[in-house]
Design a protein around this motif. Structure first.
Motif, PDB file in Angstrom:
ATOM      1  N   GLY A 163      13.250   5.762  10.622  1.00 16.20           N
ATOM      2  CA  GLY A 163      11.718   6.506  10.230  1.00 16.20           C
ATOM      3  C   GLY A 163      11.039   5.989   8.912  1.00 16.20           C
ATOM      4  O   GLY A 163      10.010   5.685   8.911  1.00 16.20           O
ATOM      5  N   LEU A 164      11.931   5.757   8.035  1.00 23.80           N
ATOM      6  CA  LEU A 164      11.314   5.224   6.777  1.00 23.80           C
ATOM      7  C   LEU A 164      10.665   3.868   7.051  1.00 23.80           C
ATOM      8  O   LEU A 164       9.750   3.252   6.512  1.00 23.80           O
ATOM      9  N   LEU A 165      11.603   3.059   7.699  1.00 23.25           N
ATOM     10  CA  LEU A 165      11.482   1.551   8.014  1.00 23.25           C
ATOM     11  C   LEU A 165      10.318   1.544   8.703  1.00 23.25           C
ATOM     12  O   LEU A 165       9.289   0.647   8.533  1.00 23.25           O
ATOM     13  N   GLN A 166       9.988   2.401   9.994  1.00 23.89           N
ATOM     14  CA  GLN A 166       8.868   2.338  10.794  1.00 23.89           C
ATOM     15  C   GLN A 166       7.752   2.783   9.906  1.00 23.89           C
ATOM     16  O   GLN A 166       6.460   2.329   9.946  1.00 23.89           O
ATOM     17  N   TYR A 167       7.742   3.829   8.899  1.00 21.62           N
ATOM     18  CA  TYR A 167       6.503   4.437   8.248  1.00 21.62           C
ATOM     19  C   TYR A 167       6.212   3.129   7.239  1.00 21.62           C
ATOM     20  O   TYR A 167       4.990   2.902   7.281  1.00 21.62           O
ATOM     21  N   SER A 168       7.175   2.421   6.472  1.00 19.72           N
ATOM     22  CA  SER A 168       6.940   1.383   5.893  1.00 19.72           C
ATOM     23  C   SER A 168       6.097   0.260   6.686  1.00 19.72           C
ATOM     24  O   SER A 168       4.969  -0.508   6.258  1.00 19.72           O
ATOM     25  N   SER A 169       6.525  -0.114   7.792  1.00 16.20           N
ATOM     26  CA  SER A 169       5.935  -1.235   8.802  1.00 16.20           C
ATOM     27  C   SER A 169       4.617  -0.808   8.997  1.00 16.20           C
ATOM     28  O   SER A 169       3.596  -1.430   9.164  1.00 16.20           O
ATOM     29  N   ALA A 170       4.393   0.764   9.495  1.00 17.11           N
ATOM     30  CA  ALA A 170       3.089   1.135   9.780  1.00 17.11           C
ATOM     31  C   ALA A 170       2.075   0.960   8.822  1.00 17.11           C
ATOM     32  O   ALA A 170       0.991   0.494   8.677  1.00 17.11           O
ATOM     33  N   GLN A 171       2.755   1.393   7.305  1.00 18.32           N
ATOM     34  CA  GLN A 171       1.693   1.158   5.985  1.00 18.32           C
ATOM     35  C   GLN A 171       1.216  -0.278   6.114  1.00 18.32           C
ATOM     36  O   GLN A 171       0.153  -0.732   5.802  1.00 18.32           O
ATOM     37  N   ASN A 172       2.252  -1.046   6.145  1.00 16.02           N
ATOM     38  CA  ASN A 172       1.929  -2.650   5.965  1.00 16.02           C
ATOM     39  C   ASN A 172       1.006  -3.160   7.034  1.00 16.02           C
ATOM     40  O   ASN A 172       0.180  -3.924   6.652  1.00 16.02           O
ATOM     41  N   GLU A 173       1.155  -2.624   8.210  1.00 17.24           N
ATOM     42  CA  GLU A 173       0.119  -2.974   9.404  1.00 17.24           C
ATOM     43  C   GLU A 173      -1.386  -2.617   9.185  1.00 17.24           C
ATOM     44  O   GLU A 173      -2.115  -3.037   9.311  1.00 17.24           O
ATOM     45  N   LEU A 174      -1.222  -1.420   8.568  1.00 22.11           N
ATOM     46  CA  LEU A 174      -2.673  -0.540   8.176  1.00 22.11           C
ATOM     47  C   LEU A 174      -3.239  -1.382   7.091  1.00 22.11           C
ATOM     48  O   LEU A 174      -4.372  -1.574   7.191  1.00 22.11           O
ATOM     49  N   ALA A 175      -2.481  -1.747   6.112  1.00 22.50           N
ATOM     50  CA  ALA A 175      -3.035  -2.517   4.950  1.00 22.50           C
ATOM     51  C   ALA A 175      -3.305  -3.850   5.328  1.00 22.50           C
ATOM     52  O   ALA A 175      -4.544  -4.490   4.987  1.00 22.50           O
ATOM     53  N   LYS A 176      -2.786  -4.442   6.315  1.00 19.87           N
ATOM     54  CA  LYS A 176      -3.149  -5.816   6.606  1.00 19.87           C
ATOM     55  C   LYS A 176      -4.745  -5.815   7.382  1.00 19.87           C
ATOM     56  O   LYS A 176      -5.522  -6.626   7.352  1.00 19.87           O
ATOM     57  N   GLU A 177      -4.563  -4.477   8.309  1.00 18.92           N
ATOM     58  CA  GLU A 177      -5.655  -4.405   9.008  1.00 18.92           C
ATOM     59  C   GLU A 177      -7.002  -4.089   8.226  1.00 18.92           C
ATOM     60  O   GLU A 177      -8.006  -4.586   8.588  1.00 18.92           O
ATOM     61  N   GLU A 178      -6.592  -3.276   7.183  1.00 16.62           N
ATOM     62  CA  GLU A 178      -7.843  -2.906   6.312  1.00 16.62           C
ATOM     63  C   GLU A 178      -7.964  -4.414   5.473  1.00 16.62           C
ATOM     64  O   GLU A 178      -9.308  -4.594   5.198  1.00 16.62           O
ATOM     65  N   THR A 179      -7.328  -5.330   5.021  1.00 10.87           N
ATOM     66  CA  THR A 179      -7.583  -6.431   4.408  1.00 10.87           C
ATOM     67  C   THR A 179      -8.441  -7.374   5.341  1.00 10.87           C
ATOM     68  O   THR A 179      -9.369  -7.958   5.058  1.00 10.87           O
ATOM     69  N   ASN A 180      -8.142  -7.377   6.645  1.00  7.31           N
ATOM     70  CA  ASN A 180      -8.695  -8.159   7.731  1.00  7.31           C
ATOM     71  C   ASN A 180     -10.201  -7.640   7.820  1.00  7.31           C
ATOM     72  O   ASN A 180     -11.197  -8.502   8.107  1.00  7.31           O
ATOM     73  N   ARG A 181     -10.191  -6.289   7.744  1.00  5.67           N
ATOM     74  CA  ARG A 181     -11.783  -5.769   8.114  1.00  5.67           C
ATOM     75  C   ARG A 181     -12.564  -6.099   6.876  1.00  5.67           C
ATOM     76  O   ARG A 181     -13.765  -6.442   6.959  1.00  5.67           O
ATOM     77  N   LYS A 182     -12.124  -5.881   5.638  1.00  6.88           N
ATOM     78  CA  LYS A 182     -12.845  -6.326   4.373  1.00  6.88           C
ATOM     79  C   LYS A 182     -13.340  -7.750   4.623  1.00  6.88           C
ATOM     80  O   LYS A 182     -14.177  -8.209   4.188  1.00  6.88           O
ATOM     81  N   ARG A 183     -12.317  -8.531   4.889  1.00  8.02           N
ATOM     82  CA  ARG A 183     -12.677 -10.059   4.915  1.00  8.02           C
ATOM     83  C   ARG A 183     -13.728 -10.324   6.020  1.00  8.02           C
ATOM     84  O   ARG A 183     -14.603 -11.178   5.519  1.00  8.02           O
TER      85      ARG A 183
END
Length: 701
Positions: free
Chosen positions: A23-43
């Motif tokens: 669960g912690l690994l999945q949570y970390s992966s989801a956070q990374n995906e959301l962070a990437k999506e946020e970065t892509n949106r800003k770009r």
């Protein structure tokens, strides 16, 4: 039952740990995906915003070019119209572009006709919105305008005033279609995901590429304050975007996209992991239960054998599996067998020990009976007490004394603890009892011995009185003898007679010193010896005491006095007597192999004068050090050497020190020498009686 509970807990924990890690690994992966999506949106948002700003800048440059055409070819309407057509085709976002002369009438227009087929040139625009910026030398951008002429769309007019020298020629005007502008920017992006919103300087939304808009009425003052400083992220009604001001306008342009529901993502992730954990935990518990059944049965069989204490299990208690518990049962059987054998040997040893203890108890009882018979018949009283004063045993002689209630045994016990082997005297009906208390440390007991000491005390009293009377009676004939001896020494012509007279004088002086000591002892014992303390320098007294001894060639003394100890409140005569007795003692007990060397050191310790006198004499044993201050006591010497003396000098010295409220002590090493230490108060007590009369510790006898 407890074993199974623990096993189930371990199984659940074993299933929980990997699920938690997953669960912690999945949570970390989801956070990374959301962070990437946020970065892509800003770009992407910054990219779209920059393109929109570039499009607007291009339109501004285009109207500047049109203004130059108008300036050069303002009288050639057809040529101006062709130029405007070319400019409009190069910028699809421009709905129309035209020139107005100084009176506000259009002289060239592209397109040339409106949607009703009517010509667009030759029409007066003097009251239109774009003429509000007439006269400005810069390119101006109007607010949102709802066109009523060549088009019916919401447009933005871009105008530039045209001058030739100082003469105003007219306006170059372009109508910018915001919808076309936003579509041209967003054509490479998914239209349903990104949208453009334009706000005026007050924060009101004036345009949105979506038909529904962002849903915002206006921006707050705090949001406007942040945005005017540069690009910043902002969230409006579920849309997340980047707002930044345009460089050639007072607009705020925002590129928005749908904001990801983070809480929903995390809830879904938590729900999925919870389902996986429940399935895994149930599976682990089922497997653990199946495994615990055989172990629980084996443990139950072993427990029955252990409760019965059998070294060999019976058929119902024999364990078949698992292997570890089978081995444990074998080890227990061996241990139980050895324990049974050891228990049997211990029982035999206990029986033997009980017999020996009983025999010792019988012997002790016999000895106790014998001691009771012996102590009951002796003339001295014997009392055995505990620390609290309770009487454990008393013989007949002691019971007679104990009948007197005035005899407080608790005082005797305290005295015994403070001074072991010391004697205590108590008087009862003109009978004086001597009591000695001995403390038995191991058992915390006290033995009190009592005997009638009346006759001994009376003899001591008579002896003291006799010494005093004899000393006084001997003074008169001794004085006559000295006078006759002095007359013979001074008036005789014969040397032999003078020598005899001098010898007689020396013996008379020795006798006089002896009589003085006897008298001092008598006065000290009777309590009539008085001292008068006054402030004195001690160095002259030390020199006076040493004067007699320094005449000898083999006697020397080293004196050292600290600055703080030069003076003290003392009785001169008593202090001189103390020094004379100690110097005389060092001279009398000198070593035959070496000259007599004495050292005296005086110093101050707090409010005490401390004088240390060390000699290199013959020394004495430790037992002699404890008795050397007793009356008439002299250290034992060998038969080849006997030292004359009465044994009163150190006794008198101790009593004189006590009259000064001081102390004297000695430490000695045989063959090396002795060290006497005297401690006297330097100052008088405030308001006290400093002229002391000796008070004896003896009873009233």
């Amino acid at each position: 039952m407890r074993f199974r509970t623990i096993l189930f807990c371990i199984s659940a924990a074993a299933a929980t740990f990997p699920c938690v890690v997953l669960g912690l690994l999945q949570y970390s992966s989801a956070q990374n995906e959301l962070a990437k999506e946020e970065t892509n949106r800003k770009r992407i948002s910054l990219y779209v915003s920059d393109r929109l700003d570039a499009k607007l800048e291009s339109s501004l440059r285009l109207i500047s070019v049109a203004a130059e055409y108008f300036k050069e070819e303002r009288h050639q309407q057809e040529k101006l119209s062709r130029h405007l057509d070319e400019l409009r085709r190069s910028a699809p976002e421009i709905l129309n572009i035209h020139f107005d002369d100084a009176e506000g009438r259009s002289v060239a227009f592209s397109p040339r006709f409106n949607d009703r087929g009517e010509p667009n040139f030759g029409i007066s625009h003097n009251g239109r919105d774009h003429w509000k910026g007439a006269g400005s030398s810069d390119v101006t951008v109007s607010g949102l305008v709802h066109a009523v002429g060549a088009t019916r769309s919401d447009i933005v007019n871009i105008t530039k005033s045209v001058y030739e020298g100082s003469e105003f020629l007219g306006l170059a005007v372009a109508a910018l279609d915001l919808r076309e502008l936003s579509d041209s920017v967003l054509k490479d992006l998914p239209d349903d995901k990104f949208r453009i919103a334009i706000f005026d300087r007050r924060g009101r939304e004036i345009f949105s590429s979506s038909a529904k808009g962002t849903g915002a009425v206006n921006l707050t003052s705090s949001e406007l304050k942040v945005v005017t400083k540069g690009a910043s992220a902002i969230s409006i009604n579920g849309f997340l975007g980047i707002l930044q001001p345009l460089s050639r306008s007072d607009w705020l342009v925002g590129v928005f996209s749908s904001e990801t529901d983070r809480a929903g993502v995390y809830k879904k992730l938590l729900f999925n992991n919870l389902i996986v954990w429940l399935f895994t935990a149930c599976t682990a518990i089922l497997f653990g239960y199946a495994a615990s059944v055989s172990v629980a049965r084996a443990v139950e069989k072993l427990s029955k054998q252990m409760q019965a204490g059998r070294s060999l299990p019976d058929k119902s208690e024999r364990v078949r599996s698992p292997k570890e518990i089978v081995q444990l049962q074998v080890l227990y059987s061996r241990m139980q067998k050895k324990l049974n054998e050891a228990t049997e040997r211990l029982s035999q040893l206990n029986r033997s020990l009980e017999d020996k203890v009983q025999a010792q108890v019988d012997v002790i009882h016999k000895q106790e009976s014998m001691l009771r018979v012996v102590f009951s018949d002796i003339s001295e009283g014997v009392v055995l007490l505990n620390r609290e004063g309770g009487i454990l045993f008393s013989n007949k002689a002691a019971q007679a004394v104990l009948s007197d209630r005035s005899l407080k045994l608790d005082e005797v016990i305290e005295a015994a603890i403070a001074n072991p082997f010391g004697k205590i005297f108590r008087e009862h009906e003109k009978v004086i009892y001597e009591l000695r208390a001995l403390k038995i440390d191991k058992d915390d007991l006290v033995v009190v011995l009592m005997r009638d000491a009346t006759s001994e005390v009376q003899v001591d009293k008579l002896k003291d009185e006799l010494i005093g009377v004899a000393a006084h009676e001997l003074k008169t004939p001794l004085s006559c003898i000295r006078l006759e001896a002095e007359y013979l020494r001074n008036n005789s012509d014969r040397d032999a007679l003078k020598s005899s007279a001098q010898a007689l004088l020396d013996e008379a002086d020795e006798m006089k010193s002896l009589i003085s000591r006897w008298l001092d002892v008598a006065r000290l014992e009777s309590g009539s010896y008085m001292i008068h303390r006054e402030l004195c320098l001690i160095k002259p007294l030390i020199s006076k005491a040493l004067k007699r001894f320094l005449r000898q060639d083999d006697f020397s003394c080293e004196v050292s006095i600290s600055e703080e100890a030069k003076a003290a409140f003392i009785d001169k005569q008593a202090f001189l007597q103390i020094l004379l007795n100690l110097f005389s003692n060092a001279d009398r007990y000198r070593s035959a192999e070496r000259p007599c060397r004495v050292s005296l050191h005086a110093e101050r310790r707090e409010d005490r004068l401390v004088i240390t006198i060390a000699d290199n004499g013959i020394g004495m044993e430790r037992a002699d050090c404890e008795k050397v201050f007793d009356r008439f006591y002299q250290c034992r010497m060998d038969s080849a050497r006997r030292i004359s003396g009465t044994g009163l000098g150190l006794f008198i010295t101790k009593r004189l020190a006590e009259l000064h409220e001081g102390t004297i002590s000695v430490r000695s090493t045989p063959g090396v020498g002795s060290v006497f230490t005297i401690e006297l108060p330097i100052f008088l007590k405030p308001g006290g009686d400093n002229d002391k009369q000796h008070q004896t510790d003896s009873p009233d006898y």
